[in-house]
Design a protein around this motif. Structure first.
Motif, PDB file in Angstrom:
ATOM      1  N   THR A 325     -14.384 -26.594  65.304  1.00 20.05           N
ATOM      2  CA  THR A 325     -15.543 -27.429  64.444  1.00 20.05           C
ATOM      3  C   THR A 325     -16.579 -26.540  64.522  1.00 20.05           C
ATOM      4  O   THR A 325     -17.103 -25.999  65.700  1.00 20.05           O
ATOM      5  N   ASP A 326     -17.359 -26.734  63.263  1.00 17.74           N
ATOM      6  CA  ASP A 326     -18.658 -25.960  63.025  1.00 17.74           C
ATOM      7  C   ASP A 326     -20.014 -26.553  64.000  1.00 17.74           C
ATOM      8  O   ASP A 326     -20.844 -26.932  63.074  1.00 17.74           O
ATOM      9  N   TRP A 327     -19.876 -26.839  64.927  1.00 16.39           N
ATOM     10  CA  TRP A 327     -21.090 -27.800  65.866  1.00 16.39           C
ATOM     11  C   TRP A 327     -21.159 -27.465  67.235  1.00 16.39           C
ATOM     12  O   TRP A 327     -20.019 -27.522  68.040  1.00 16.39           O
ATOM     13  N   THR A 331     -20.942 -22.381  68.046  1.00 13.64           N
ATOM     14  CA  THR A 331     -21.532 -21.800  66.739  1.00 13.64           C
ATOM     15  C   THR A 331     -22.463 -20.520  67.182  1.00 13.64           C
ATOM     16  O   THR A 331     -22.622 -19.865  66.249  1.00 13.64           O
ATOM     17  N   ASP A 335     -18.659 -17.389  63.928  1.00 13.76           N
ATOM     18  CA  ASP A 335     -19.168 -17.847  62.228  1.00 13.76           C
ATOM     19  C   ASP A 335     -17.807 -17.825  61.332  1.00 13.76           C
ATOM     20  O   ASP A 335     -16.890 -17.789  61.792  1.00 13.76           O
ATOM     21  N   ALA A 336     -18.233 -17.965  60.034  1.00 15.72           N
ATOM     22  CA  ALA A 336     -17.187 -17.960  59.188  1.00 15.72           C
ATOM     23  C   ALA A 336     -16.381 -16.535  58.765  1.00 15.72           C
ATOM     24  O   ALA A 336     -15.329 -16.377  58.419  1.00 15.72           O
ATOM     25  N   MET A 341     -14.545 -22.118  60.461  1.00 16.64           N
ATOM     26  CA  MET A 341     -15.322 -23.136  61.184  1.00 16.64           C
ATOM     27  C   MET A 341     -15.064 -24.315  60.168  1.00 16.64           C
ATOM     28  O   MET A 341     -15.264 -24.454  58.866  1.00 16.64           O
ATOM     29  N   SER A 343     -15.964 -27.957  58.851  1.00 18.80           N
ATOM     30  CA  SER A 343     -17.041 -28.926  58.526  1.00 18.80           C
ATOM     31  C   SER A 343     -16.923 -30.383  59.272  1.00 18.80           C
ATOM     32  O   SER A 343     -15.765 -30.567  59.626  1.00 18.80           O
TER      33      SER A 343
END
Length: 427
Positions: A325-327, A331, A335-336, A341, A343
């Motif tokens: 999860t990108d939260w 983070t 990163d991507a 990651m 959304s």
């Protein structure tokens, strides 16, 4: 008299549960601890007494616990050792269904507190008990630091009384630090972990009963932890969306600690029809856990919030690609370019779950997107290899020994020299 009563309740909780309602025991203990914490006033440090103590750190907490909290403390101990700052460890533990078999820092254990700085690795809700149990002299004429983790943007009101026991707060992530800064004027510093991931080099898939010829995804969680936050069901749903029942080229590994019979029944129902699901339910030591992470291809964490995300960092260091999860705190080291990651939408918590209160907000990851990432990692080896390479490099760059020990020494140096001045500045 009240202190003796609370200690008696804490020491004999399991026996008392059979005789008295659990709610009554909890209410009695909490009521006293709240009064104790409300009355507490931090005494000023006397510089002359402070200077009599050795320049170093007393690290206090449950160092032997084989859970995330114990591993967090061991990482702190390792950072102190690498920094060559003098320190000793005092093992402070409360009861609970926790295996305490990690003795990797026995050489640092001691019963006295010779140093100027106390670094308490004790959860906010347990600070009152720490003050109750520990000798009061331990708290006096030393610079007291709390090391806390927290997973949401809102720091709970019931934890805020614990802040008054300390001169400053440390956390392993800026996400957690920013949450605490909202409720205090005391210094709050971010001191990330130096992440290591030692494994048993002779331990591979066969040792876990896993097939050598399948692309394997791993979900890990402890049933004693907050399931709603860790969200293993979301990760399981993503796997099922990514791969049909009949796909024999992939497999799902589920590592559970402390499963109850009802947990196993739910799991069997959710994976009905899938032949390539492998359950590992025993408690493993840390090198074995790392060996398992290294043995699979992908680690999946569709968490709703993280205070750091240690297993993700360890997986990246072990060349295992993460879908995450990108939260929240993870983070800050992924990163991507180094992980998949996922959304999310920020949603309100609908029902209180442990320490996470109804009305607060956390992430709801996009399961369809996660499934797409899981499928791509299997189908696109070049994409997989790029993320694995970048992930390891990212951890070494952001959470490497030189970077983290430099931060630690930079923060502790002025405190070890003159905590009286530091405390005066805070006041």
């Amino acid at each position: 008299m009240k202190q003796k009563m609370v200690r008696f309740i804490a020491d004999h909780k399991q026996k008392l549960k059979k005789l008295l309602p659990k709610k009554l025991l909890r209410a009695t203990k909490l009521a006293y601890l709240k009064r104790l914490m409300a009355k507490y006033q931090k005494e000023p440090i006397h510089p002359a007494e402070y200077q009599k103590k050795e320049a170093g750190v007393n690290l206090i907490g449950d160092i032997r616990a084989e859970i995330g909290l114990g591993q967090s403390m061991r990482l702190l101990a390792n950072e102190l050792e690498l920094s060559e700052i003098p320190f000793g460890i005092y093992n402070f533990q409360l009861d609970g269904n926790v295996r305490r078999g990690d003795h990797s820092f026995e050489h640092r254990m001691r019963e006295d507190y010779p140093y100027r700085v106390n670094l308490f690795h004790v959860n906010p809700q347990e600070v009152g008990l720490a003050y109750l149990y520990l000798n009061k002299e331990i708290w006096r004429d030393r610079y007291n630091i709390a090391f806390w983790l927290w997973e949401l943007e809102e720091f709970p009101q019931e934890y805020q009384e614990a802040i008054k026991f300390f001169d400053e707060i440390w956390t392993p992530s800026e996400f957690a630090s920013s949450s605490i800064r909202k409720v205090t004027d005391k210094p709050v510093y971010t001191l990330p972990y130096y992440v290591t991931a030692g494994k048993d080099e002779n331990c591979g898939r066969a040792d876990f009963g896993l097939p050598e010829d399948k692309f394997l995804y791993l979900i890990m969680y402890d049933t004693n932890s907050t399931m709603a936050r860790k969200n293993p069901v979301g990760a399981l749903d993503a796997y099922k969306k990514a791969f049909p029942v009949e796909d024999e080229h992939v497999g799902l590994v589920i590592k559970m600690n402390n499963p109850k019979q009802e947990d196993l029944e739910v799991l069997r129902e959710q994976t009905k029809g899938y032949q390539n699901v492998y359950l590992i339910a025993e408690v493993l030591d840390k090198p074995k856990v790392n060996s398992l992470i290294a043995a699979v291809d992908v680690f999946v964490s569709l968490h709703r919030a993280e205070g750091f995300g240690l297993v993700m960092a360890e997986a990246m260091l072990l060349d295992t690609v993460c879908v995450a999860t990108d939260w929240s705190s993870n983070t800050e080291f992924m990163d991507a370019d180094s992980a998949c990651m996922v959304s999310f939408q920020k949603v309100e918590i609908q029902e209180t779950s442990g320490n996470y209160k109804k009305g607060c907000r956390w992430a709801e990851p996009d399961v369809e997107e996660a499934a797409g990432y899981m499928r791509r990692l299997y189908e696109d080896p070049a994409y997989y290899d790029r993320l694995a390479k970048n992930g390891k490099a990212k951890i070494n760059e952001v959470l490497g020994a030189q970077t983290i020990t430099a931060l630690l020494k930079e923060r502790l140096a002025p405190i070890l020299q003159a905590a009286g001045d530091a405390q005066a500045d805070r006041a």
